[in-house]
Write an enzyme that holds these catalytic residues in place. Structure first.
Site, PDB file in Angstrom:
ATOM      1  N   ASP A  30       0.854  -1.190   0.000  1.00 12.35           N
ATOM      2  CA  ASP A  30       0.000   0.000   0.000  1.00 12.35           C
ATOM      3  C   ASP A  30       0.890   1.241   0.000  1.00 12.35           C
ATOM      4  O   ASP A  30       1.902   1.292   0.700  1.00 12.35           O
ATOM      5  CB  ASP A  30      -0.916   0.005   1.230  1.00 12.35           C
ATOM      6  CG  ASP A  30      -2.051   0.996   1.093  1.00 12.35           C
ATOM      7  OD1 ASP A  30      -3.213   0.554   0.975  1.00 12.35           O
ATOM      8  OD2 ASP A  30      -1.789   2.220   1.108  1.00 12.35           O
ATOM      9  N   ILE A  31       0.508   2.244  -0.774  1.00 10.28           N
ATOM     10  CA  ILE A  31       1.316   3.459  -0.914  1.00 10.28           C
ATOM     11  C   ILE A  31       1.328   4.273   0.388  1.00 10.28           C
ATOM     12  O   ILE A  31       2.272   5.025   0.642  1.00 10.28           O
ATOM     13  CB  ILE A  31       0.797   4.309  -2.115  1.00 10.28           C
ATOM     14  CG1 ILE A  31       1.892   5.181  -2.677  1.00 10.28           C
ATOM     15  CG2 ILE A  31      -0.424   5.110  -1.759  1.00 10.28           C
ATOM     16  CD1 ILE A  31       1.572   5.752  -4.049  1.00 10.28           C
ATOM     17  N   GLU A  99     -12.263   3.415  -1.171  1.00  9.57           N
ATOM     18  CA  GLU A  99     -11.818   4.555  -1.981  1.00  9.57           C
ATOM     19  C   GLU A  99     -11.448   4.141  -3.403  1.00  9.57           C
ATOM     20  O   GLU A  99     -11.639   4.912  -4.333  1.00  9.57           O
ATOM     21  CB  GLU A  99     -10.621   5.240  -1.317  1.00  9.57           C
ATOM     22  CG  GLU A  99     -11.031   6.002  -0.070  1.00  9.57           C
ATOM     23  CD  GLU A  99      -9.848   6.622   0.664  1.00  9.57           C
ATOM     24  OE1 GLU A  99      -8.704   6.472   0.203  1.00  9.57           O
ATOM     25  OE2 GLU A  99     -10.104   7.242   1.706  1.00  9.57           O
ATOM     26  N   VAL A 100     -10.904   2.941  -3.541  1.00  9.88           N
ATOM     27  CA  VAL A 100     -10.540   2.450  -4.874  1.00  9.88           C
ATOM     28  C   VAL A 100     -11.516   1.339  -5.248  1.00  9.88           C
ATOM     29  O   VAL A 100     -11.621   0.323  -4.545  1.00  9.88           O
ATOM     30  CB  VAL A 100      -9.086   1.927  -4.907  1.00  9.88           C
ATOM     31  CG1 VAL A 100      -8.752   1.374  -6.285  1.00  9.88           C
ATOM     32  CG2 VAL A 100      -8.109   3.045  -4.533  1.00  9.88           C
ATOM     33  N   HIS A 104     -10.175  -5.283  -3.271  1.00 11.14           N
ATOM     34  CA  HIS A 104      -8.859  -5.583  -2.689  1.00 11.14           C
ATOM     35  C   HIS A 104      -9.006  -5.998  -1.243  1.00 11.14           C
ATOM     36  O   HIS A 104      -9.902  -5.539  -0.545  1.00 11.14           O
ATOM     37  CB  HIS A 104      -7.922  -4.377  -2.795  1.00 11.14           C
ATOM     38  CG  HIS A 104      -8.516  -3.088  -2.328  1.00 11.14           C
ATOM     39  ND1 HIS A 104      -9.388  -2.346  -3.109  1.00 11.14           N
ATOM     40  CD2 HIS A 104      -8.401  -2.426  -1.164  1.00 11.14           C
ATOM     41  CE1 HIS A 104      -9.759  -1.272  -2.441  1.00 11.14           C
ATOM     42  NE2 HIS A 104      -9.183  -1.289  -1.248  1.00 11.14           N
ATOM     43  N   HIS A 106      -7.002  -5.776   2.274  1.00 13.13           N
ATOM     44  CA  HIS A 106      -5.870  -5.194   2.998  1.00 13.13           C
ATOM     45  C   HIS A 106      -5.303  -6.293   3.894  1.00 13.13           C
ATOM     46  O   HIS A 106      -6.037  -6.889   4.693  1.00 13.13           O
ATOM     47  CB  HIS A 106      -6.327  -4.041   3.903  1.00 13.13           C
ATOM     48  CG  HIS A 106      -6.879  -2.849   3.173  1.00 13.13           C
ATOM     49  ND1 HIS A 106      -6.159  -1.699   2.965  1.00 13.13           N
ATOM     50  CD2 HIS A 106      -8.099  -2.625   2.627  1.00 13.13           C
ATOM     51  CE1 HIS A 106      -6.897  -0.813   2.317  1.00 13.13           C
ATOM     52  NE2 HIS A 106      -8.091  -1.354   2.107  1.00 13.13           N
TER      53      HIS A 106
HETATM   54  P1  5GP Z   1      -9.793   1.382   0.251  1.00 14.19           P
HETATM   55  O1  5GP Z   1     -10.130   2.545   1.132  1.00 14.19           O
HETATM   56  O2  5GP Z   1     -10.376   1.531  -1.128  1.00 14.19           O
HETATM   57  O3  5GP Z   1     -10.140   0.062   0.882  1.00 14.19           O
HETATM   58  O4  5GP Z   1      -8.220   1.374   0.140  1.00 14.19           O
HETATM   59  C1  5GP Z   1      -7.507   1.815  -0.964  1.00 14.19           C
HETATM   60  C2  5GP Z   1      -6.053   1.707  -0.609  1.00 14.19           C
HETATM   61  O5  5GP Z   1      -5.284   1.863  -1.788  1.00 14.19           O
HETATM   62  C3  5GP Z   1      -5.569   2.791   0.383  1.00 14.19           C
HETATM   63  O6  5GP Z   1      -5.025   2.188   1.539  1.00 14.19           O
HETATM   64  C4  5GP Z   1      -4.533   3.580  -0.427  1.00 14.19           C
HETATM   65  O7  5GP Z   1      -3.434   4.007   0.356  1.00 14.19           O
HETATM   66  C5  5GP Z   1      -4.133   2.599  -1.505  1.00 14.19           C
HETATM   67  N1  5GP Z   1      -3.720   3.197  -2.757  1.00 14.19           N
HETATM   68  C6  5GP Z   1      -4.384   4.166  -3.450  1.00 14.19           C
HETATM   69  N2  5GP Z   1      -3.721   4.474  -4.577  1.00 14.19           N
HETATM   70  C7  5GP Z   1      -2.616   3.686  -4.617  1.00 14.19           C
HETATM   71  C8  5GP Z   1      -1.538   3.552  -5.546  1.00 14.19           C
HETATM   72  O8  5GP Z   1      -1.460   4.213  -6.574  1.00 14.19           O
HETATM   73  N3  5GP Z   1      -0.573   2.639  -5.255  1.00 14.19           N
HETATM   74  C9  5GP Z   1      -0.629   1.882  -4.117  1.00 14.19           C
HETATM   75  N4  5GP Z   1       0.365   1.007  -3.928  1.00 14.19           N
HETATM   76  N5  5GP Z   1      -1.632   1.967  -3.223  1.00 14.19           N
HETATM   77  C10 5GP Z   1      -2.614   2.880  -3.464  1.00 14.19           C
END
Ligand code: 5GP
Ligand code: ZN
Length: 115
Positions: A30-31, A99-100, A104, A106
């Protein structure tokens, strides 16, 4: 999907720190890590949310789901934090903090090889 950031990571249009890859899944760091170990495990196929694993409220796509979870377990074992412990988290839709919109898991752990 054209504008999906995780599809771009799958296609190597955006770079990432890849932990594991096979024909069906990709695991990468994760970034913005929330814990010492914070990996994301995604299917290579674009699936928006965990809800979309269940089509017509009937057939659950257990193949891709078990492949994703098995990948988490394999990584935890290979990186020696399976016994220490870890957490798996899936966020779904705005109310779940997603958010994405490419499904996925985590994989989170406070394990440190130095301890
Ligand atoms: P969500 O809130 O959708 O479950 O988590 C999305 C995750 O993707 C976040 O923890 C965020 O830091 C990670 N993320 C977003 N954009 C990128 C990216 O371009 N590269 C990587 N490696 N992680 C990302
Ligand atoms: Zn995607």
């Amino acid at each position: 999907m054209n504008d999906c950031i995780f599809c771009k990571i799958v296609n190597k249009e955006i770079s990432s720190n890849i932990i594991f890859e096979d024909s069906k899944v990709l695991a990468f760091k994760d970034i913005k890590p929330a814990t010492k170990i914070h990996y994301l495990i995604i299917p290579k196929e674009h699936i928006s949310t965990i809800n979309d694993l269940q089509k017509d409220n009937q057939d659950f796509d257990s193949d891709i789901w078990s492949h994703m979870t098995k990948t988490c377990l394999d990584i935890a074992k290979n990186e020696n934090f399976a016994d220490f412990g870890y957490k798996l988290q899936v966020n779904c839709n705005p109310g779940g903090g997603q958010e994405v919109y490419h499904i996925h898991i985590h994989l989170l752990s406070e394990y440190s090889a130095l301890n």
